[in-house]
Design an enzyme around this catalytic site. Structure first.
Site, mmCIF file in Angstrom:
data_model
loop_
_atom_site.group_PDB
_atom_site.id
_atom_site.type_symbol
_atom_site.label_atom_id
_atom_site.label_comp_id
_atom_site.label_asym_id
_atom_site.label_seq_id
_atom_site.Cartn_x
_atom_site.Cartn_y
_atom_site.Cartn_z
ATOM 1 N N ARG B 172 0.830 -0.999 0.069
ATOM 2 C CA ARG B 172 -0.106 -0.037 0.263
ATOM 3 C C ARG B 172 0.800 1.330 0.016
ATOM 4 O O ARG B 172 0.555 2.406 -0.694
ATOM 5 C CB ARG B 172 -1.075 0.134 1.353
ATOM 6 C CG ARG B 172 -2.162 -0.934 0.874
ATOM 7 C CD ARG B 172 -2.042 -2.130 0.586
ATOM 8 N NE ARG B 172 -3.297 -2.999 0.523
ATOM 9 C CZ ARG B 172 -3.993 -3.819 1.572
ATOM 10 N NH1 ARG B 172 -3.423 -3.667 2.555
ATOM 11 N NH2 ARG B 172 -5.072 -4.269 1.333
ATOM 12 N N ASP B 201 0.143 -6.700 -2.935
ATOM 13 C CA ASP B 201 -1.300 -6.331 -2.969
ATOM 14 C C ASP B 201 -1.939 -5.820 -3.942
ATOM 15 O O ASP B 201 -1.210 -5.346 -4.963
ATOM 16 C CB ASP B 201 -1.624 -5.615 -1.442
ATOM 17 C CG ASP B 201 -2.913 -5.940 -0.820
ATOM 18 O OD1 ASP B 201 -3.891 -6.123 -1.319
ATOM 19 O OD2 ASP B 201 -2.570 -6.689 0.459
ATOM 20 N N HIS B 253 -6.875 -9.781 -4.048
ATOM 21 C CA HIS B 253 -5.760 -8.763 -3.615
ATOM 22 C C HIS B 253 -4.698 -8.564 -4.763
ATOM 23 O O HIS B 253 -3.568 -8.573 -4.855
ATOM 24 C CB HIS B 253 -5.079 -9.033 -2.410
ATOM 25 C CG HIS B 253 -5.915 -8.505 -1.135
ATOM 26 N ND1 HIS B 253 -6.002 -7.358 -0.690
ATOM 27 C CD2 HIS B 253 -6.506 -9.415 -0.376
ATOM 28 C CE1 HIS B 253 -6.805 -7.399 0.268
ATOM 29 N NE2 HIS B 253 -7.309 -8.645 0.662
ATOM 30 N N ASP B 317 -6.717 -14.049 1.690
ATOM 31 C CA ASP B 317 -7.889 -13.359 2.387
ATOM 32 C C ASP B 317 -8.914 -12.714 1.481
ATOM 33 O O ASP B 317 -8.309 -12.247 0.476
ATOM 34 C CB ASP B 317 -7.151 -12.511 3.267
ATOM 35 C CG ASP B 317 -6.281 -11.623 2.905
ATOM 36 O OD1 ASP B 317 -5.615 -11.982 1.881
ATOM 37 O OD2 ASP B 317 -6.373 -10.337 2.989
ATOM 38 N N GLU B 318 -9.975 -12.358 1.762
ATOM 39 C CA GLU B 318 -10.792 -11.287 1.491
ATOM 40 C C GLU B 318 -11.042 -11.541 -0.064
ATOM 41 O O GLU B 318 -11.066 -10.529 -0.895
ATOM 42 C CB GLU B 318 -10.347 -9.990 1.762
ATOM 43 C CG GLU B 318 -10.160 -9.611 3.298
ATOM 44 C CD GLU B 318 -9.629 -8.095 3.516
ATOM 45 O OE1 GLU B 318 -10.149 -7.516 4.437
ATOM 46 O OE2 GLU B 318 -8.914 -7.773 2.741
ATOM 47 N N TRP B 384 -6.888 -13.927 11.969
ATOM 48 C CA TRP B 384 -6.904 -12.547 11.938
ATOM 49 C C TRP B 384 -8.607 -11.989 12.186
ATOM 50 O O TRP B 384 -8.728 -10.784 12.482
ATOM 51 C CB TRP B 384 -6.570 -11.981 10.455
ATOM 52 C CG TRP B 384 -7.379 -12.017 9.442
ATOM 53 C CD1 TRP B 384 -7.652 -13.293 8.551
ATOM 54 C CD2 TRP B 384 -8.124 -11.051 8.648
ATOM 55 N NE1 TRP B 384 -8.331 -13.035 7.625
ATOM 56 C CE2 TRP B 384 -8.906 -11.787 7.779
ATOM 57 C CE3 TRP B 384 -8.780 -9.682 9.167
ATOM 58 C CZ2 TRP B 384 -9.948 -11.029 6.879
ATOM 59 C CZ3 TRP B 384 -9.743 -9.159 8.451
ATOM 60 C CH2 TRP B 384 -10.490 -9.750 7.577
ATOM 61 N N TRP B 451 -0.563 -2.666 8.504
ATOM 62 C CA TRP B 451 -1.218 -2.592 7.289
ATOM 63 C C TRP B 451 -0.932 -1.126 6.970
ATOM 64 O O TRP B 451 -1.358 -0.234 7.851
ATOM 65 C CB TRP B 451 -2.705 -2.854 7.221
ATOM 66 C CG TRP B 451 -2.730 -4.267 7.551
ATOM 67 C CD1 TRP B 451 -3.378 -4.805 8.569
ATOM 68 C CD2 TRP B 451 -2.886 -5.217 6.687
ATOM 69 N NE1 TRP B 451 -3.574 -5.944 8.517
ATOM 70 C CE2 TRP B 451 -2.963 -6.709 7.257
ATOM 71 C CE3 TRP B 451 -2.245 -5.540 5.408
ATOM 72 C CZ2 TRP B 451 -2.902 -7.799 6.753
ATOM 73 C CZ3 TRP B 451 -2.139 -6.652 4.813
ATOM 74 C CH2 TRP B 451 -2.540 -7.938 5.549
ATOM 75 N N GLU B 453 -2.209 1.443 4.481
ATOM 76 C CA GLU B 453 -2.816 2.302 3.626
ATOM 77 C C GLU B 453 -2.825 3.808 3.889
ATOM 78 O O GLU B 453 -2.532 4.572 3.104
ATOM 79 C CB GLU B 453 -4.384 1.961 3.730
ATOM 80 C CG GLU B 453 -4.851 0.352 3.008
ATOM 81 C CD GLU B 453 -4.663 -0.589 3.988
ATOM 82 O OE1 GLU B 453 -3.850 -0.565 4.895
ATOM 83 O OE2 GLU B 453 -5.462 -1.700 3.566
#
Lengths: 679, 679
Positions: B172, B201, B253, B317-318, B384, B451, B453
């Site tokens: 990020r 990512d 991602h 993930d995600e 997580w 993280w 961001e």
């Protein structure tokens, strides 16, 4: 007629100088461009701002533009819609250049920059010139309470000298890659274009050699750059338009070389070891052995490909030849080859080195000791000695140019001497000396030299900056730009912007003071540090043996800098009083210092801050007495006597610093004595 | 009888806990060791201090010892005669260990440390244990006004968990090598042993691939690590006893992957591009294509040799599977292979990946979404998700361990949420859950996750530290070490020592404020920043679109940190008043803030600081009214009304920060209303 023309030229210069000066009061540009014209209008910075590049692909311009956008958003808080330059489209900032330049000494760095209400135009012969324009543009950013903008100007600019360098000594104290990179950033922001990398010295070899692995295994303490790291730094510098000149210092300064390869030494059975002290030492390469040249030829063959620049520095300084004198076979060799002096022997060595380097496509550069009668004029003379070293004022620079050598000036730019910025700014490399065009062209420019005996990664930025910005102006700007007060005003802004760029010269001072005080309130210490300067001209490390390379440089002296800010203000305010002016500022300072001492007294003491107590106490005492005198317009004999006695103590260096307001305090005391009633 | 033994154990624990707590009031050790005993005597630090290493050669111990000497000389100002460890000789500090350890999950990090008047003995099973002892020893350095010393103690120590990690997201916002190295230093000082490197990512691929050069050419903005740089970081970490676990996040991602290689994507004709916003995005690798596996196998084959550790993180993930649902051939594939859900399809993908990694000698680790019924228990589950993500308290950790997976906890340690250190420190990974020995052993430990961001190189240290030091204690120290007040006391010292180590979390706050104010006096802004905290739990960047990756993070919110220091003190002081205690501290704060507003008002305003004006003005208003009330023990109805009205405004976030003293101000107002006469 000739005289008349001359007169007109002189007048024009004066007028030109004046106009630029009034503008330089307005804009905080440094180095000051060749020509600045202000006009109406302003370019307002908002989220729609874009940069368009309208020329061939240049990594330098793409990078410099991106960097410009990042710094602009960080300075203004304006969130840009487009975070990268766009190509060949209409942009608010429009960049055009004719060619992507190979980086060498012939680079054209000129540019023009025009700011109007709706567009900014950058035009340059080379991509490097375009990056110089972006550095100028960033310095023009201004604001009111509601918006950020760039004022309407037209600038045409080019450098006075082609060689505008900074040398960093990474041997005495190793400087990590991150230190080098942020200093390269700072150099580029000041339009400097040569990084001279002093890679070897008595205290360590900092460059990996795969051919001679013992160099770093035995003589670096594990602190050196790999080939990959060097390539990375060189590429980083190239992107900023900065040439990298490596220095392998031979035949003297060779303790580390000989720790690894004692067989190359001039003295048999000598116990060579990495040097931990500072100074000039005896270990010297043996110039009479074939293996010395084989070693250097192999080493140079290995490392020259890492450095694309044509120039290669072989040091050559401060060889006193003691070990040569003590070695019989060297004496024999000299006789056999008709080499009368050690200078002749060193020239023999240098000439052989030059041939080796020429084979590898390199031009030999060396400190001015290499300028001996037999040295070919293809060598480049790095002029470092001057009055302090027993030479004439101006040193060897002009002489070298007249003899046919290309030459670079460092005399006057030794920033490790911890002198005022003014001492360097006022060094005019050429002055009124009359030179032919060819002679003038051989004077390439200058280099600030950051020798690192007393300088670590924690403090290096505060030793280089902001003073080197003023030196950069000396190298770039017209000779006529030399108003000290105006330089100081601009330098203050530049210094702050260097912090914005990532330099640590401001913030690390507080780090040292927090460390010294064991994390107590540092306000009083910080104020004291703004009145004190580290001892100058090598007085901090007498004979080079007060400090070892692994001693602490996390001391009060390391938190202090040259041109101590409050001292400057106070000294100026006192001279105003003496001239009959207002004294409010002075009383404010004096009150602060006596209060500061009270704060300081309440700190929990430790062995690091304790030595400052007498200094602080005496300063507070004098401050109180003088403040009282100024307020009551009376002073007693006892007070005057106390002040005089205390002043003697205040003149003594403490903790490797000197209080640089003592003369002003003295003037103030004399003023009180002369002007006020004495009880 | 069993009950009696249990009772004795409980009592011993209580007594043990108590003894350690009284010692932890005395020493500022963090993480607190397993057992500390204080005894008489002290080891005085003078220039003759030496470290001797009396075991096999270990680069780790040699380096840690040298580093210890440098930090000791910098902290104490004592110039040491010998700046390097000596081998197999008698030294003041005597280090002995049994073996040089290969760095892996089975490392023994235990040590004993004994400090007497004349000697310090460090004894350990492995060289890594010896370096842990040196970290403890440096925290023991104490002083009086005349000397520095280490108090007499005997410590025996070992960690509670084998996996004590910090994850840094370099996608990020790219984080340069220097940022990583200083954070590795900080981790080692806190005895952390796993650096989890989140390398890819949606916002960029940060690892060079020679096999797939488009990854960095098209999807990194030029910001990535070369193989050489990665090797350098891994070697640096190894020397500190820190394992490096790379993460290549797939199949979700994947915006950056697919910007470079769109043919691997799940959606045809999709315009893949590097993502500039934050959040969860749709681009996903296509798990039904052979080329996807060829690509990953080749990529992993290329990069796994750079990371000697057995564990390899594949993210996982995600992935919401939106593009899978929209792709007909993927739907067909699912049917054909009997994969009912997208979870099944992702498991299919993960199982194939695990085989690829196993071939390369690696163990697959992934975020807890990979824990599906068909996932082999050879995988490692990185827990997580928890309550915030709709799961039970404690999340997936215990479940994973019970199902037979090795597992690591990050739920509760998401430091990017900008919550108080207390929120993380009080997360007890296991609690009272009853586990078999095997289950307990499968709970490897935990990881703080940074993280990035909203985090840049300028601010990352202040986002990681000092909170992560308290998390490190949670992972290392016995469960019983959990007194919050005592932790805060030690953390304050640790935070300062992290600055001494080179971290920028303290000094960069002032840098941002100087930049914001255009280099004016920042005292008032700094005080305000000590009352404000950045908006928490992702409220700063609603929907991930308020900031782009290239927006400014040089704003007031970036100068603020969690656990705002003055707010903590003020809130505590107010609660004292409410309990009927003294109010002097509170009046001091209130007076400072109203004076600060006057100072702030005099600053030249710009668009960056202007938004703070109403906040500051309202704070000053309330402060004045409350201060007056406290001093006069009277308050008017109008004042109370003004306070209440203003408090509503003060509760509103401004410039992405919240004033974290509003509740205390409110309590104070209520206190005045209840206790003072109302005019």
């Amino acid at each position: 007629m000739k005289k008349l023309i001359l007169l007109i030229i002189i007048n024009l210069t004066a007028v030109f100088g004046f106009a630029q000066e009034s503008l330089s009061a307005k804009y905080n540009l440094m180095p000051w461009p060749k020509k600045v014209q202000a006009h109406n209008g302003k370019f307002v910075i908002d989220s729609s701002l874009t940069i368009s590049i309208n020329s061939k692909k240049s990594e330098r311009v793409y990078h410099a533009s991106t960097h410009f956008l990042r710094r602009l958003t960080d300075r203004t808080g304006v969130f840009l819609n487009e975070g990268f330059p766009i190509e060949n489209k209409k942009g608010g900032i429009h960049i055009q250049f004719d060619e992507v330049s190979k980086l060498d000494i012939k680079n054209n760095e000129s540019y023009t920059l025009t700011v109007n209400d709706s567009t900014i135009k950058i035009s340059a012969k080379t991509d490097i010139g375009a990056t110089r324009a972006l550095a100028t543009l960033l310095q023009l950013v201004d604001h009111n309470t509601k918006e950020y903008f760039i004022p309407g100007v037209t600038i045409s600019d080019e450098p006075r000298f082609v060689w505008r360098g900074l040398m960093i000594d990474v041997s005495r104290h190793f400087q990590p890659i991150a230190v080098l990179k942020r200093n390269l950033d700072a150099m580029a922001s000041m339009k400097m274009n040569v990084f001279h990398w002093h890679l070897t010295d008595d205290q360590g070899i900092r460059i990996e050699s795969k051919t001679y692995p013992k160099l770093t295994a035995l003589a670096s303490d594990g602190l050196f750059y790999t080939h990959e790291q060097i390539k990375d730094v060189v590429a980083y510098a190239d992107r900023l338009g900065i040439r990298v000149i490596p220095e392998i210092d031979v035949p003297g300064h060779a303790s580390a070389f000989l720790t690894a390869y004692p067989e190359l030494g001039s003295k048999d059975d000598y116990d060579y070891a990495i040097e931990r002290f500072s100074g000039v030492f005896d270990p010297t390469l043996n110039p009479t052995l074939d293996i010395t040249y084989t070693f250097l030829e192999n080493l140079f063959a290995e490392i020259t490909p890492l450095f694309p620049d044509e120039y290669f520095h072989i040091g050559g300084d401060e060889n006193e030849g003691k070990h040569w004198d003590e070695n019989k076979s060297i004496q024999k060799f000299k006789k056999k080859h008709g080499l009368k002096t050690n200078h002749d022997l060193q020239t023999y060595f240098n000439v052989k080195l030059e041939k080796i380097l020429n084979k590898q496509g390199k031009k030999l550069m060396g400190w001015d000791e290499i300028m001996t009668p037999d040295m070919p004029t293809t060598a480049v003379i790095h002029s470092w000695r001057g009055e302090n070293e027993g030479l004439a004022k101006g040193g060897t620079l002009i002489e070298a140019a007249k003899q046919g050598y290309q030459t670079v000036l460092s005399n006057g730019f030794y920033i490790d001497r911890m002198q005022s910025v003014v001492d360097h700014y006022t060094v005019e490399p050429i002055g009124d000396v009359k030179l032919t065009k060819a002679e003038r062209e051989r004077i390439l420019g200058g280099e600030a030299t950051m020798w690192c005996e007393l300088v670590t990664p924690l403090t290096i930025d505060s030793r280089i900056w902001p003073r080197t910005a003023a030196i950069a102006e000396r190298f770039w700007s017209p000779k006529e730009i030399n108003n000290i007060e105006n330089m100081r005003k601009r330098l203050k802004v530049v210094s702050f912007q260097l912090e914005e760029l990532g330099l640590t010269h401001i913030k690390n001072r507080a780090v040292i003071l927090r460390s010294m005080s064991n994390n107590q309130d540092i306000a009083s210490l910080l104020n004291l540090s703004n009145l004190c300067e580290p001892l100058k001209i090598y007085a901090r490390n007498v004979d080079g043996i007060e400090y070892k390379t692994y001693s602490s440089f996390n001391l009060f002296a390391d938190a202090c800098v040259t041109d101590a800010s409050d001292a400057l203000k106070f000294n100026e305010a006192v001279s105003e009083i003496v001239k009959g002016g207002d004294n409010l500022g002075v009383i404010g300072f004096l009150t602060t210092w006596s209060n500061d001492y009270k704060t300081f007294s309440q700190l929990e003491k430790n062995p690091k801050i304790r030595p400052l107590q007498p200094l602080f106490k005496n300063l507070a005492l004098v401050s109180e007495l003088l403040s009282k005198a100024l307020q009551t317009k009376k002073i007693s004999k006892e007070s005057l006597q106390t002040i005089q006695n205390t002043m003697i103590l205040l003149r003594e260096p403490v903790a490797d610093v000197e209080l640089v307001i003592v003369d002003a305090l003295n003037d103030l005391s004399s003023y009180c004595e002369s002007n006020y009633s004495i009880k």
